[in-house]
Design a protein around this motif. Structure first.
Motif, PDB file in Angstrom:
ATOM      1  N   LEU A   1      -1.471 -11.595   4.259  1.00 52.30           N
ATOM      2  CA  LEU A   1      -0.469 -12.227   5.120  1.00 52.30           C
ATOM      3  C   LEU A   1       0.680 -12.829   4.330  1.00 52.30           C
ATOM      4  CD1 LEU A   1      -2.865 -14.005   7.658  1.00 52.30           C
ATOM      5  CD2 LEU A   1      -1.690 -11.812   7.910  1.00 52.30           C
ATOM      6  N   THR A   2       0.449 -13.128   3.053  1.00 57.88           N
ATOM      7  CA  THR A   2       1.512 -13.693   2.226  1.00 57.88           C
ATOM      8  C   THR A   2       2.624 -12.682   1.977  1.00 57.88           C
ATOM      9  OG1 THR A   2      -0.038 -15.193   1.153  1.00 57.88           O
ATOM     10  CG2 THR A   2       2.013 -14.765  -0.015  1.00 57.88           C
ATOM     11  N   VAL A   3       2.292 -11.392   1.966  1.00 60.39           N
ATOM     12  CA  VAL A   3       3.307 -10.366   1.669  1.00 60.39           C
ATOM     13  C   VAL A   3       4.463 -10.418   2.667  1.00 60.39           C
ATOM     14  CG1 VAL A   3       3.723  -7.899   1.448  1.00 60.39           C
ATOM     15  CG2 VAL A   3       1.645  -8.902   0.476  1.00 60.39           C
ATOM     16  N   PRO A   4       4.209 -10.355   4.002  1.00 61.09           N
ATOM     17  CA  PRO A   4       5.369 -10.415   4.913  1.00 61.09           C
ATOM     18  C   PRO A   4       5.922 -11.822   5.101  1.00 61.09           C
ATOM     19  CG  PRO A   4       3.356 -10.228   6.188  1.00 61.09           C
ATOM     20  CD  PRO A   4       2.956 -10.114   4.750  1.00 61.09           C
ATOM     21  N   VAL A   5       5.094 -12.846   4.888  1.00 60.78           N
ATOM     22  CA  VAL A   5       5.527 -14.211   5.175  1.00 60.78           C
ATOM     23  C   VAL A   5       6.322 -14.811   4.034  1.00 60.78           C
ATOM     24  CG1 VAL A   5       4.710 -16.558   5.649  1.00 60.78           C
ATOM     25  CG2 VAL A   5       3.652 -14.611   6.805  1.00 60.78           C
ATOM     26  N   ALA A   6       5.927 -14.533   2.798  1.00 61.51           N
ATOM     27  CA  ALA A   6       6.553 -15.191   1.647  1.00 61.51           C
ATOM     28  C   ALA A   6       7.216 -14.212   0.686  1.00 61.51           C
ATOM     29  CB  ALA A   6       5.508 -16.029   0.904  1.00 61.51           C
ATOM     30  N   VAL A   7       6.501 -13.140   0.328  1.00 65.07           N
ATOM     31  CA  VAL A   7       7.036 -12.232  -0.691  1.00 65.07           C
ATOM     32  C   VAL A   7       8.210 -11.427  -0.146  1.00 65.07           C
ATOM     33  CG1 VAL A   7       6.476 -10.387  -2.306  1.00 65.07           C
ATOM     34  CG2 VAL A   7       4.755 -12.117  -1.757  1.00 65.07           C
ATOM     35  N   ALA A   8       8.071 -10.869   1.056  1.00 63.39           N
ATOM     36  CA  ALA A   8       9.155 -10.053   1.625  1.00 63.39           C
ATOM     37  C   ALA A   8      10.448 -10.841   1.834  1.00 63.39           C
ATOM     38  CB  ALA A   8       8.690  -9.413   2.939  1.00 63.39           C
ATOM     39  N   PRO A   9      10.398 -12.077   2.367  1.00 62.50           N
ATOM     40  CA  PRO A   9      11.657 -12.839   2.456  1.00 62.50           C
ATOM     41  C   PRO A   9      12.305 -13.081   1.102  1.00 62.50           C
ATOM     42  CG  PRO A   9      10.013 -13.804   3.904  1.00 62.50           C
ATOM     43  CD  PRO A   9       9.313 -12.766   3.090  1.00 62.50           C
ATOM     44  N   GLY A  10      11.480 -13.282   0.075  1.00 64.80           N
ATOM     45  CA  GLY A  10      12.054 -13.444  -1.253  1.00 64.80           C
ATOM     46  C   GLY A  10      12.747 -12.187  -1.732  1.00 64.80           C
ATOM     47  N   ILE A  11      12.148 -11.045  -1.451  1.00 65.63           N
ATOM     48  CA  ILE A  11      12.788  -9.778  -1.814  1.00 65.63           C
ATOM     49  C   ILE A  11      14.084  -9.588  -1.020  1.00 65.63           C
ATOM     50  CG2 ILE A  11      12.502  -7.277  -1.791  1.00 65.63           C
ATOM     51  CD1 ILE A  11      10.844  -8.564  -3.918  1.00 65.63           C
ATOM     52  N   HIS A  12      14.037  -9.975   0.255  1.00 69.05           N
ATOM     53  CA  HIS A  12      15.230  -9.828   1.094  1.00 69.05           C
ATOM     54  C   HIS A  12      16.364 -10.720   0.589  1.00 69.05           C
ATOM     55  CE1 HIS A  12      17.547  -8.924   4.665  1.00 69.05           C
ATOM     56  NE2 HIS A  12      17.738 -10.224   4.869  1.00 69.05           N
TER      57      HIS A  12
ATOM     58  N   GLN B   1      12.387  -0.745   2.560  1.00 72.93           N
ATOM     59  CA  GLN B   1      12.759  -2.044   3.074  1.00 72.93           C
ATOM     60  C   GLN B   1      12.180  -3.142   2.181  1.00 72.93           C
ATOM     61  OE1 GLN B   1      11.344  -2.097   7.085  1.00 72.93           O
ATOM     62  NE2 GLN B   1      12.541  -0.304   7.699  1.00 72.93           N
ATOM     63  N   PRO B   2      12.671  -4.399   2.310  1.00 76.01           N
ATOM     64  CA  PRO B   2      12.116  -5.494   1.509  1.00 76.01           C
ATOM     65  C   PRO B   2      10.612  -5.648   1.657  1.00 76.01           C
ATOM     66  CG  PRO B   2      14.172  -6.172   2.531  1.00 76.01           C
ATOM     67  CD  PRO B   2      13.847  -4.815   3.084  1.00 76.01           C
ATOM     68  N   PHE B   3      10.084  -5.409   2.880  1.00 75.48           N
ATOM     69  CA  PHE B   3       8.638  -5.517   3.039  1.00 75.48           C
ATOM     70  C   PHE B   3       7.906  -4.483   2.186  1.00 75.48           C
ATOM     71  CE2 PHE B   3       4.807  -3.936   5.156  1.00 75.48           C
ATOM     72  CZ  PHE B   3       4.019  -5.073   5.071  1.00 75.48           C
ATOM     73  N   GLY B   4       8.442  -3.256   2.168  1.00 76.76           N
ATOM     74  CA  GLY B   4       7.820  -2.233   1.330  1.00 76.76           C
ATOM     75  C   GLY B   4       7.872  -2.602  -0.132  1.00 76.76           C
ATOM     76  N   HIS B   5       9.016  -3.137  -0.574  1.00 84.94           N
ATOM     77  CA  HIS B   5       9.104  -3.588  -1.970  1.00 84.94           C
ATOM     78  C   HIS B   5       8.076  -4.678  -2.250  1.00 84.94           C
ATOM     79  CE1 HIS B   5      13.612  -2.288  -1.790  1.00 84.94           C
ATOM     80  NE2 HIS B   5      12.794  -1.262  -1.896  1.00 84.94           N
TER      81      HIS B   5
END
Length: 650
Positions: free
Chosen positions: A548-559, A601-605
């Motif tokens: 759950l951390t991937v879309p909640v925290a990591v993906a926004p950071g990539i975005h 997309q950022p989520f994929g990254h």
């Protein structure tokens, strides 16, 4: 044959070693008992022999240390505690799962259930077994690989007498078949009855090495147990009136004011009490081991008296012990010639401090072996036991159907075609961080490794899970299959629900199939993230949290970093890859851009980055766990940190 040479445990917490320079041999086809009071070092000695704890010395099995055996589980069996299986798993499925870990066919598990008398309970859950049946299952587990050596730690503790006799009968059968059996016990009569040789430990040292017959004759003497409120008076009567020139009476004080009377029988003691008007609360025949129980201070010589060194048959004085001790001091003096004392005599405990080094070198904790057949083991583990996979799958389908219906309703009721088709088919409601299939796959992946730590069936005596890449790849393979099945089930369930509820078929875009394929890859990636995170952090909850951390925290950071050149070039990777592969653009043939839509997309990254970091950390700990674990142990890190690296516990 088992040879233990100079076994010495590592001092912990400022206390002296639990085992000090222990050396003995156990012949094949015999039962050897390690006898001693609780805290004498029996369990510590067995763990050193199995290299579950670090120290000094060496243990050889047919001339080879355990770390040099090609398949330790098929040569050395051990029972150090209760069965550590999932309580919902059946007896037969648990034993078949461990058969795959040992590398033997499932038929071996079926045969062992019959041998130990559990065939009628094959379909019973582990949590429904009585203590006696649990101990039988533990023995069957140790015998899966048909080992030539068997080590057991107090296997009949708290068992009824009938069950204990059955258990020891099984051990005698194994010894008759040529198995070398070493068991620890604190019951002298059990050791004398079922063992061929008795090794007595006291304060971690070997103080006696005797044949069972000599042990029973010289040290397991019959006595009369007495309880009376007039113990002092009656003791003097016994020594003065009951003793004769041919037979001397010996009285030993025990806990609670009890008296142990040697050299007479209960009839004579009862008559003497009647003649002198002594009230007796207890008068029973018994037997007690004449071995010291008081533990001397480290470095202090043992007290030896002429009375203690005299044979039991010629002892004439009355021995009186302090409260809290059971029997009299009975250790012999050291031999001047330096030879090994003959059977039936005591071995003196040398004066030694905690820093004394045995003859052998350091004994390092053994690197935990993985399953012999990892994929077979993982399949049997995943298909038996916990109900969580079924509950998670049902919950995933229900959440996905609800999400699909919500999306269709928000798009205009019956106008299903107005809603995003791919999002409806995956049931990804706006308030969820991931599609339900991805969350469910992540939960099941985390459970695959988390269950190993909650119920460590592979290494019950250690509690850690072997960090073997073969086991990891097996879990990743099974998690991949489960994730794809779950994803397909979600698509079918959502499409059926939309057809039934709204009477319309979802209109897929031209690249809808490729987009679904892309989301299938995301579902598998979430399952892998759960597996790696749970294996790295030793917890299923932390594994799901990582998903759950991937879309909640990591993906926004990539975005947030999407404007940088590096991330922009990473986002153009799918286009460059399509050019290299000469993939036609839209309108000129099949368009594979949808396959790379989510990864670009950022989520994929974020997902790819998280998987790479977790995999690298897992491989690093798998390759460097021994050295890192020893370093953490020396640095005094908390136990939960050492457990991550399979470091020895306290």
């Amino acid at each position: 044959m088992i040879q233990a040479i100079g076994l010495t445990s590592r001092p912990r917490g400022g206390r002296p070693p639990a085992v000090r320079d222990l050396t003995f041999e156990a012949e094949e086809g015999t039962v050897t008992a390690l006898l001693g009071e609780p805290g004498a070092g029996k369990t510590a000695a067995l763990r050193l022999m199995l290299q579950l704890d670090s120290g000094r010395g060496i243990a050889l099995y047919d001339g080879r240390p355990l770390s040099r055996l090609p398949a330790p589980a098929r040569e050395v069996g051990a029972v150090l505690g209760d069965v550590a299986g999932h309580p919902a798993r059946t007896v037969l499925s648990h034993l078949r799962m461990l058969a795959a870990a040992v590398g033997v066919p499932a038929a071996r598990a079926d045969a062992l259930l019959t041998h130990v008398g559990l065939d009628a309970l094959a379909d019973d859950r582990l949590d429904a077994l009585s203590l006696s049946m649990d101990r039988r299952l533990g023995l069957a587990t140790a015998l899966l690989g048909q080992p030539h050596s068997l080590l057991l730690d107090d296997p009949v503790r708290d068992l009824p007498r009938r069950e204990a006799a059955f258990y020891y009968a099984l051990l005698r059968e194994l010894a008759a078949a040529g198995v070398c059996v070493v068991l620890a016990t604190d019951q002298p009569r059990v050791a004398a009855r079922f063992a061929d040789r008795v090794l007595t430990l006291r304060a971690g040292r070997l103080v006696a090495d005797e044949e069972a017959d000599d042990f029973a004759r010289l040290r397991l003497r019959p006595c009369v147990l007495i309880r009376t409120p007039q113990s002092e008076r009656f003791a003097s009567y016994l020594t003065r009136q009951a003793s004769t020139p041919e037979r001397r009476i010996e009285v030993v004080r025990r806990d609670g004011g009890a008296l142990a009377v040697y050299g007479t029988d209960s009839a004579a003691v009862g008559e003497l009490a009647y003649r002198n008007g002594i009230l007796l609360h207890q008068l029973t025949d018994s037997s007690h081991e004449s071995v010291p129980t008081a533990v001397p201070e480290p470095g202090a010589p043992e007290a030896v008296t002429p009375e203690a060194t005299a044979p039991a048959a010629t002892r004439t004085a009355t021995a009186t012990l302090e409260p809290g001790t059971d029997t009299e001091t009975h250790a012999g003096p050291p031999r001047a010639d330096g030879d090994t004392p003959p059977a039936g005599t005591f071995i003196p405990a040398p004066v030694a401090g905690p820093d004394d080094a045995p003859l052998a070198g350091p004994l390092r904790r053994r690197w935990l072996p993985g399953p012999a057949y990892p994929l077979r083991y993982e399949l049997r583990r995943a298909t038996s036991g916990s109900r969580l996979p079924r509950v998670a799958a049902a919950g995933t389908l229900a959440a996905s159907i609800a999400g699909a219906a919500l999306l269709a309703h928000s798009a205009g009721g019956s106008a299903v075609s107005d809603a995003p088709a791919v999002r409806m088919l995956t049931g990804w409601a706006p308030f969820l961080p991931l599609p339900p299939a991805a969350i469910g796959a992540g939960l099941l992946g985390a459970h695959a490794f988390g269950q190993e730590f909650s119920f460590p069936s592979l290494t019950p005596a250690v509690g850690a899970v072997p960090r073997r890449l073969g086991l990891l790849f097996a879990k990743l393979a099974v998690s991949t299959a489960v994730a794809l099945l779950l994803f397909v089930a979600v698509l079918l369930a959502d499409a059926t629900a939309l057809l039934v509820l709204f009477g319309d078929v979802v209109d897929m875009p031209a690249d809808g199939g490729l987009q679904l394929l892309s989301w299938a890859g995301v579902t598998v990636g979430c399952a892998w993230t759960g597996v790696l995170a749970a294996g790295l952090f030793t917890s299923a909850s932390l594994g799901l949290a990582a998903v759950l951390t991937v879309p909640v925290a990591v993906a926004p950071g990539i975005h947030a970093l999407a404007g940088t050149g590096a991330v922009r070039r990473l986002g153009e990777l799918p286009v460059q890859l399509m050019r290299v592969l000469h993939i036609p653009r839209p309108g000129g043939g099949p368009n594979l851009g949808g396959v790379f839509g989510v990864p670009a997309q950022p989520f994929g990254h974020a997902l790819v980055l998280s998987l790479g970091a977790l995999l690298g950390a897992y491989v690093l700990t798998a390759g460097r766990a021994r050295s890192l674990g020893r370093a953490l142990e020396r640095s005094g890190c908390p136990s939960f940190v050492r457990r991550v690296f399979n470091s020895p516990g306290e």
